[in-house]
Design a protein around this motif. Structure first.
Motif, PDB file in Angstrom:
ATOM      1  N   ALA A 181      -5.537   3.348   4.415  1.00 55.77           N
ATOM      2  CA  ALA A 181      -5.021   3.007   5.681  1.00 55.77           C
ATOM      3  C   ALA A 181      -4.068   4.295   5.949  1.00 55.77           C
ATOM      4  O   ALA A 181      -3.777   4.402   7.090  1.00 55.77           O
ATOM      5  N   PHE A 182      -3.733   5.290   5.219  1.00 53.27           N
ATOM      6  CA  PHE A 182      -2.833   6.366   5.601  1.00 53.27           C
ATOM      7  C   PHE A 182      -3.598   7.288   6.348  1.00 53.27           C
ATOM      8  O   PHE A 182      -3.013   8.117   7.407  1.00 53.27           O
ATOM      9  N   PHE A 183      -5.169   7.178   6.500  1.00 50.58           N
ATOM     10  CA  PHE A 183      -5.813   8.215   7.288  1.00 50.58           C
ATOM     11  C   PHE A 183      -6.363   7.315   8.426  1.00 50.58           C
ATOM     12  O   PHE A 183      -7.134   7.836   9.269  1.00 50.58           O
ATOM     13  N   ASP A 184      -5.889   6.024   8.630  1.00 51.84           N
ATOM     14  CA  ASP A 184      -6.258   5.297   9.975  1.00 51.84           C
ATOM     15  C   ASP A 184      -5.134   5.636  10.966  1.00 51.84           C
ATOM     16  O   ASP A 184      -4.109   5.388  10.880  1.00 51.84           O
ATOM     17  N   ASP A 185      -5.938   6.213  12.117  1.00 52.80           N
ATOM     18  CA  ASP A 185      -5.037   6.551  13.160  1.00 52.80           C
ATOM     19  C   ASP A 185      -4.375   5.549  13.907  1.00 52.80           C
ATOM     20  O   ASP A 185      -3.567   5.591  14.799  1.00 52.80           O
ATOM     21  N   SER A 240       2.184  -2.191   4.040  1.00 58.71           N
ATOM     22  CA  SER A 240       2.919  -1.887   3.111  1.00 58.71           C
ATOM     23  C   SER A 240       3.101  -2.467   2.176  1.00 58.71           C
ATOM     24  O   SER A 240       3.723  -2.154   0.975  1.00 58.71           O
ATOM     25  N   GLY A 241       3.069  -4.078   2.192  1.00 57.86           N
ATOM     26  CA  GLY A 241       3.428  -4.614   0.994  1.00 57.86           C
ATOM     27  C   GLY A 241       2.503  -4.742  -0.157  1.00 57.86           C
ATOM     28  O   GLY A 241       2.775  -5.083  -0.885  1.00 57.86           O
ATOM     29  N   PHE A 242       1.365  -3.934   0.385  1.00 59.23           N
ATOM     30  CA  PHE A 242       0.180  -4.016  -0.686  1.00 59.23           C
ATOM     31  C   PHE A 242       0.307  -2.604  -1.614  1.00 59.23           C
ATOM     32  O   PHE A 242      -0.522  -2.427  -2.544  1.00 59.23           O
ATOM     33  N   ARG A 267       6.649   3.180   5.998  1.00 59.56           N
ATOM     34  CA  ARG A 267       7.094   2.306   5.040  1.00 59.56           C
ATOM     35  C   ARG A 267       6.193   2.242   3.660  1.00 59.56           C
ATOM     36  O   ARG A 267       6.564   1.983   2.817  1.00 59.56           O
ATOM     37  N   MET A 268       4.889   2.566   4.040  1.00 61.29           N
ATOM     38  CA  MET A 268       3.769   2.641   3.106  1.00 61.29           C
ATOM     39  C   MET A 268       4.392   3.877   2.056  1.00 61.29           C
ATOM     40  O   MET A 268       4.106   3.635   0.937  1.00 61.29           O
TER      41      MET A 268
END
Length: 228
Positions: free
Chosen positions: A93-97, A137-139, A106-107
């Protein structure tokens, strides 16, 4: 997906078909679920970096789905396939625009959280509680750094790697589990009955898979030109 499309077509032409009311209701349930909810996620299933956000949003949408029985059944089914909400793959998800910078921040902050004792390949769906306030971010835990370690030799904090184009390209080139699994299931269904011996069956599947990779366009001309 072919069966789903068939169900949608049957629903559209229901007035021309003489089907029992029970079957019509079932087809309508399938058609509405696919048209209103599932189709978007199915179309984007091949995009690796979209997977965590899409899985979370689909779980949340299932919670709010008007037909509670269908929503509950969909949740049970999806809960068996939560690879991309695991501590390792949530990092996609860090690479999801589409994920806002604030959420990515938060992640990043949660990368210091202790990892769970069990390194699960997929998130355990049993007992999982997802609500509309559940966020990506909770995961995230310290184990989420592993994706960066596997895909790049740069020994830097993940925050410094998010703009790395080479890393982005590696992420986009990843094979998505759903697609690979569906192809494998289709392959085994088609050829499982061709031989009885398990060893020969596995060999046959490898041969078929190899030939399909060698001749991706199975036209008459392409097959005629193929040689061992």
């Amino acid at each position: 997906m072919a069966k789903v499309i068939y169900a949608v077509k049957m629903t559209l032409f229901a007035d021309q078909l003489k089907l029992p009311a029970r079957i019509q209701r079932g087809l309508r349930h399938v058609a509405l679920f696919v048209s209103l909810l599932y189709i978007k996620h199915w179309h984007e299933a091949l995009i690796p970096e979209y997977a965590p956000k899409n899985d979370l949003e689909l779980l949340q949408a299932l919670n709010e789905y008007p037909d509670k029985e269908v929503g509950a059944e969909g949740t049970r089914a999806l809960s068996r396939h939560l690879w991309y909400l695991s501590e390792d793959l949530i990092a996609l998800a860090f690479f999801d625009d589409r994920v806002e910078d604030g959420k990515k921040k938060r992640m990043l902050e949660n990368l210091v959280r202790p990892a769970s004792k069990k390194a699960l390949k997929r998130l355990a769906g049993k007992g999982l509680r997802v609500t509309n306030t559940t966020i990506l971010s909770g995961f995230v835990t310290s184990r989420s750094k592993r994706l960066f370690e596997l895909l790049t030799d740069r020994k830097e904090h993940p925050q410094n790697l998010l703009a790395d184009e080479a890393l982005k390209n590696r992420v986009r080139a990843l094979k998505v589990v759903y697609d690979s699994a569906e192809r494998a299931i289709a392959l085994i269904k088609q050829f499982a009955g061709a031989v009885k011996d398990e060893g020969q069956r596995q060999y046959l599947l490898r041969v078929v898979k190899h030939h399909r990779s060698e001749v991706p366009k199975r036209t008459k001309a392409a097959c005629s030109a193929f040689s061992l």
